[in-house]
Design a protein around this motif. Structure first.
Motif, PDB file in Angstrom:
ATOM      1  N   ARG A   1      -7.475   3.878  -3.809  1.00 46.29           N
ATOM      2  CA  ARG A   1      -6.524   2.791  -4.024  1.00 46.29           C
ATOM      3  C   ARG A   1      -7.270   1.465  -4.298  1.00 46.29           C
ATOM      4  O   ARG A   1      -6.709   0.551  -4.888  1.00 46.29           O
TER       5      ARG A   1
ATOM      6  N   GLN B   1      -8.009   0.068  -8.126  1.00 50.40           N
ATOM      7  CA  GLN B   1      -7.022  -0.606  -8.950  1.00 50.40           C
ATOM      8  C   GLN B   1      -7.407  -2.073  -9.148  1.00 50.40           C
ATOM      9  O   GLN B   1      -7.818  -2.753  -8.216  1.00 50.40           O
TER      10      GLN B   1
ATOM     11  N   PHE C   1       0.842  -1.188   0.000  1.00 48.90           N
ATOM     12  CA  PHE C   1       0.000   0.000   0.000  1.00 48.90           C
ATOM     13  C   PHE C   1       0.884   1.248   0.000  1.00 48.90           C
ATOM     14  O   PHE C   1       1.602   1.513   0.978  1.00 48.90           O
TER      15      PHE C   1
ATOM     16  N   ASP D   1      -6.901   6.788   1.568  1.00 53.71           N
ATOM     17  CA  ASP D   1      -7.076   6.951   0.125  1.00 53.71           C
ATOM     18  C   ASP D   1      -7.988   5.850  -0.413  1.00 53.71           C
ATOM     19  O   ASP D   1      -7.527   4.811  -0.875  1.00 53.71           O
TER      20      ASP D   1
END
Length: 486
Positions: A410, A413, A400, A407
């Motif tokens: 993330r 993705q 990470f 966040d």
């Protein structure tokens, strides 16, 4: 409780040092005879490194106890905690092995303080057999899924969660400020206590929410039943909760023709057909479920509120998604949230995932070895405790980027799915993932939808977070909630 009282530490040393010398040779000096152990230190005789493990940290970062030892010894190291030799693991490959081996070379286990507070006393063979392994655990998972699982959520629980969130937030908006941890616990207890044992949380003269919080604080404490210690206070609160549950059991057993549609009623019926379902087993199962359902959900929910408060840039996308969901609901002529709507809230779930990653509410997944385990040239001996710690996995900078940064994006993705089950385990894993995980995530999502579409909030004071090693809010966290004027 944010810190360990000095008196408690002193009493711990006094109580343990009395028998330490006689155990030194057997516990420590002869360990080399069984083979090469993982690297690490066993600390002082009997007390081991318990004090260092329990010292509170002042941030959500990896606790110093773990960070220091992982840096020195690697992701797998030996130690000695609360009177037991242990291996601590932040190694995802080793963790996968252990979770696959459940019921073969390892079994579910608890630290002594945890075991005694929720009835899984590690010294009693019967409790190990009925509470920690095999058929009994599978049985209670099935019961929980029937009452809290996806099908029940689809059929009736989602609207109830919505109504509970609306009622709570409306009450919060009339006050100068609220402490979300306390008030979330009250809100959650109001619903889960009914699902568990049809308890009226507004019954006068009983404040079980505070007692449950006290029990929770004792789960990772020194197991010293001495007045003034955290553990002693937890045992006193445990007795109050047990009394309430046993009173309900007595009343129902006196009227066998009346069956209530809750988990307690389900288990009392099972006493007629399942030999392991005894009255004591039912009592302590209800204690464990009550604590788990309230403390983990309330802590996670408050962590989400705190992170959103400190990161206002996240709010616009969260608000947009949920307002669009409400608009679509109105167009379709529905007033209550549906399962399909809940499952469509992609960004909301990203916020939840990211909050749980940073929170690491459960400090470890614990197992005990049933036989020697060989790993990378080392031996983890039979009867040792294995603690698979979550924080070093959730905050691994190689997995990470900027791991302490909140966040949610993330989780957009495509390759983030590769970390699930390896570096993201908020609800456990292997053969025993948390059976209430979907219920917990649904509660978070529904509460967030009501909060961001109908209210705004600001921090009044507090909000510092640390680990004890349980996640704790230092000095509380207070917010002002205001209803949006339509």
């Amino acid at each position: 409780m944010w810190s360990i009282p000095i008196l408690e530490i002193v009493m711990g040393f006094v109580a343990l040092i009395v028998i330490a010398v006689s155990h030194w040779k057997y516990k420590w000096r002869t360990r080399s005879s069984i083979g090469k152990l993982p690297p690490g230190s066993m600390g002082f005789p009997l007390i081991g490194e318990t004090i260092q493990f329990l010292l509170p940290s002042k941030s959500i970062d990896i606790p110093p106890f773990l960070k220091k030892r992982i840096k020195r010894y690697g992701p797998l190291f030996k130690t000695h905690l609360v009177g037991r030799p242990a291996v601590v693991s932040a190694d995802p490959e080793f963790n996968r092995l252990i979770l696959r081996e459940e019921g073969k070379s390892v079994e579910m286990w608890y630290l002594d303080s945890f075991a005694k507070l929720v009835g899984h006393d590690a010294t009693t063979d019967l409790e190990v057999k009925t509470n920690a392994t095999g058929h009994a655990h599978k049985h209670i998972i099935n019961v929980i899924l029937k009452h809290f699982g996806p099908e029940r959520l689809k059929d009736e629980l989602l609207p109830q969660l919505q109504a509970m969130a609306e009622k709570a937030l409306d009450a919060w908006s009339t006050q100068d400020f609220v402490e979300p941890k306390r008030d979330c616990a009250k809100m959650i207890f109001g619903m889960t206590s009914k699902l568990l044992f049809s308890y009226d949380a507004e019954r006068p003269g009983e404040n079980l929410v505070e007692d449950i919080d006290t029990i929770f604080q004792g789960l990772m404490s020194l197991p010293l039943n001495i007045p003034g210690t955290t553990f002693h206070k937890s045992l006193e609160s445990q007795r109050k909760l047990i009394d309430v549950i046993e009173r309900e059991i007595t009343e129902r057993m006196a009227s066998p023709g009346i069956r209530k549609r809750d988990i307690l009623g389900h288990l009392l019926e099972d006493m007629k057909t399942q030999t392991f379902v005894t009255r004591d087993w039912v009592t302590y199962t209800m204690v464990g479920l009550t604590i788990a359902s309230i403390e983990t959900i309330s802590t996670g929910l408050v962590m989400i509120i705190k992170l959103l408060t400190e990161n206002p840039q996240v709010a616009p996308e969260l608000i947009k998604e949920n307002e669009e969901a409400l608009c679509n609901r109105r167009i379709s002529g529905k007033e209550e949230i549906t399962w399909e709507e809940y499952k469509s809230l992609a960004y909301t779930m990203q916020v939840i995932n990211e909050s749980l990653r940073l929170a690491s509410i459960a400090p470890a997944i614990v197992r005990r070895t049933l036989k020697d385990i060989h790993w990378n040239g080392c031996i983890i001996p039979k009867d040792w405790t294995i603690m698979m710690v979550q924080t070093p996995l959730h905050l691994n900078p190689e997995v990470f980027v900027d791991p302490l940064t909140f966040d949610p994006s993330r989780w957009k993705q495509e390759d983030i799915e590769k970390v699930r089950g390896n570096y993201y385990v908020p609800f456990g894993g292997g053969g025993r993932p948390c059976s209430g995980s979907e219920f917990t995530k649904a509660w978070f999502a529904v509460f967030l939808q009501v909060l961001v579409t109908k209210y705004r909030w600001t921090k009044v004071k507090g909000g510092e977070v640390g680990r004890t090693p349980l996640l704790a809010f230092r000095g509380g966290f207070h917010v002002k909630v205001s209803k949006i004027q339509e």
